[in-house]
Design an enzyme around this catalytic site. Structure first.
Site, mmCIF file in Angstrom:
data_model
loop_
_atom_site.group_PDB
_atom_site.id
_atom_site.type_symbol
_atom_site.label_atom_id
_atom_site.label_comp_id
_atom_site.label_asym_id
_atom_site.label_seq_id
_atom_site.Cartn_x
_atom_site.Cartn_y
_atom_site.Cartn_z
ATOM 1 C CE LYS A 177 -43.247 -70.525 -58.659
ATOM 2 N NZ LYS A 177 -41.892 -70.104 -57.962
ATOM 3 C CD GLU A 235 -41.023 -72.518 -50.601
ATOM 4 O OE1 GLU A 235 -39.902 -70.643 -50.366
ATOM 5 O OE2 GLU A 235 -41.726 -72.219 -51.345
ATOM 6 C CG HIS A 239 -60.959 -74.684 -26.897
ATOM 7 N ND1 HIS A 239 -62.027 -74.836 -26.077
ATOM 8 C CD2 HIS A 239 -60.259 -73.243 -26.576
ATOM 9 C CE1 HIS A 239 -61.505 -73.900 -24.870
ATOM 10 N NE2 HIS A 239 -60.206 -72.931 -24.933
HETATM 11 O O1 PA5 Z 1 -39.047 -68.324 -51.397
HETATM 12 C C1 PA5 Z 1 -39.455 -68.198 -52.695
HETATM 13 O O2 PA5 Z 1 -38.306 -68.570 -53.022
HETATM 14 C C2 PA5 Z 1 -41.037 -69.345 -53.303
HETATM 15 O O3 PA5 Z 1 -41.754 -69.076 -52.277
HETATM 16 C C3 PA5 Z 1 -40.833 -68.071 -54.159
HETATM 17 O O4 PA5 Z 1 -41.192 -66.960 -53.634
HETATM 18 C C4 PA5 Z 1 -42.458 -67.912 -54.538
HETATM 19 O O5 PA5 Z 1 -42.565 -69.390 -55.764
HETATM 20 C C5 PA5 Z 1 -42.817 -67.263 -55.593
HETATM 21 O O6 PA5 Z 1 -41.623 -66.664 -56.659
HETATM 22 P P1 PA5 Z 1 -41.768 -65.713 -57.618
HETATM 23 O O7 PA5 Z 1 -41.264 -64.711 -56.730
HETATM 24 O O8 PA5 Z 1 -40.448 -66.124 -58.827
HETATM 25 O O9 PA5 Z 1 -43.358 -66.078 -58.558
#
Ligand code: PA5
Length: 376
Positions: free
Chosen positions: A367, A257, A278
């Site tokens: 989302k 990310e 394996h």
């Molecule tokens: O690293 C990030 O920002 C994302 O992976 C969020 O943690 C994830 O989308 C969850 O979002 P939220 O905490 O707003 O529900």
């Protein structure tokens, strides 16, 4: 302590510049977090953890991505058999998975920690509404609400508003810390403390790391940058400790990310050895030569250390660069240090390729689409 089997020359001036940029970034709050922890909040986290342990056989942790993976990684590695059992929900939209979690809690006493920075992510919202219903059926509204712990934004979002209206115990995801860098905030610390992880030691490890890992993190980021520029565009995180599978998952999220945007970024993947020797082992030894391997070498017994050596030699002979990160202690301090090391190395790596380490426009895209489809 963290030590490396590689030693690239680092450009101190450039690293210092990047560190300054991270420190001044509105989402760079995690950088000084372990040193500047809000001790009032920390005490409240430990009190809430005790309350949950005293009243509940299960804690249902509801969250996804950065609101889920970090604490699961540490709990599975250090306290997989905690007395208050931890159940994870809200990290998929599978009805089957949700029913299974509801059935597992059954008639047992339980509490819920719902974690969402935005407070609007659909997967946790749906799981939360089911578990809230179950709490109310079992305990009545007043006690049900006292068993809900909401970790979310300090001021806004649907979860924040509901938590205020219903009087849930609230913890804050700081404004200046994004999901995947939030494991050392209440997001991770509350579930970990409930599971019996020594969170004081974890923070101590991270706090010491803020000084000690600066150089290794800069070297690791530099090495990744060099390999990327030589077309090694896939990184395999490898561990020989099965209990660290979720730490690998957290790493994939952190790097994927943070770096994967604007057509850039090393693709992160992971393996657990011996199991994956394996399966994926064949590809790593002999498939396309665009990958490098990062072995996270936890302290281990003699037998396991022999296989680490064998893999290092075999894979290097197979023509892939093998980076090894040695960790000196498999405990809270060690994991605190390791978390901070990777957060720092990841932010530096993303900066080196010129992308923002702290946003996730791709995640937001799905989302938005999902919400549109649900509205239809
Ligand atoms: O690293 C990030 O920002 C994302 O992976 C969020 O943690 C994830 O989308 C969850 O979002 P939220 O905490 O707003 O529900």
């Amino acid at each position: 302590m963290i030590s490396l089997n590689f030693n690239p020359e680092i450009d101190d001036k450039k690293i210092n510049q990047l560190l300054k940029e991270i420190a001044h970034d509105p989402m760079g709050g995690w950088l000084n977090l372990p040193k500047k922890y809000d001790m009032g909040e920390f005490v409240r986290i430990k009190e809430a953890a005790k309350e949950i342990r005293d009243s509940s056989e299960y804690l249902v942790c509801i969250g996804i991505g950065g609101s889920y993976l970090g604490h699961r990684a540490v709990i599975e590695a250090l306290r997989p058999d905690s007395e208050t059992k931890i159940i994870y929900a809200g990290n998929s939209l599978s009805r089957r998975e949700l029913d299974w979690a509801l059935q597992k809690v059954g008639d047992h006493d339980f509490s819920v920690n719902v974690i969402s920075k935005s407070g609007t992510t659909l997967e946790p919202a749906i799981a939360f509404s089911e578990f809230k219903k179950k709490l109310i059926e079992k305990y009545g509204e007043e006690e049900a609400y006292s068993r809900i712990y909401a970790t979310t934004d300090a001021k806004q979002g649907a979860l924040h508003d509901e938590a205020v209206a219903c009087g849930y115990t609230r913890f804050v995801v700081p404004d200046n810390i994004g999901g995947r860098y939030s494991v050392l905030t209440a997001v991770g610390l509350l579930p970990m403390a409930v599971a019996g992880v020594d969170v004081d030691k974890l923070l101590e490890g991270a706090s010491d790391a803020a000084v000690s890992v600066l150089e290794p993190a800069a070297k690791y980021a530099t090495m990744r940058f060099t390999l990327d520029s030589k077309h090694y565009d896939t990184e395999i995180f490898a561990s020989f400790e099965p209990a660290t599978m979720y730490f690998n998952e957290w790493l994939k999220q952190l790097f994927g990310e943070s770096e994967g945007k604007n057509g850039r970024g090393i693709l992160p993947d992971s393996v657990i050895y011996s199991t994956d020797l394996h399966s994926m082992g064949q590809y790593i030894q002999d498939g396309r030569r665009n990958l490098f391997e990062t072995i996270i070498n936890y302290p281990t017994d003699e037998m396991n250390s022999k296989i680490v050596k064998a893999v290092q030699i075999a894979h290097a002979e197979g023509g892939i660069p093998v980076l090894t990160i040695d960790i000196s202690s498999y405990d809270e301090r060690g994991f605190g240090e390791l978390i901070y090391f990777f957060e720092l190395a990841c932010a530096l790596s993303a900066k080196m390729i010129g992308v923002n380490p702290f946003d996730q426009p791709g995640v937001e895209a799905y989302k938005t689409k999902l919400k549109e489809l649900m509205a239809e």
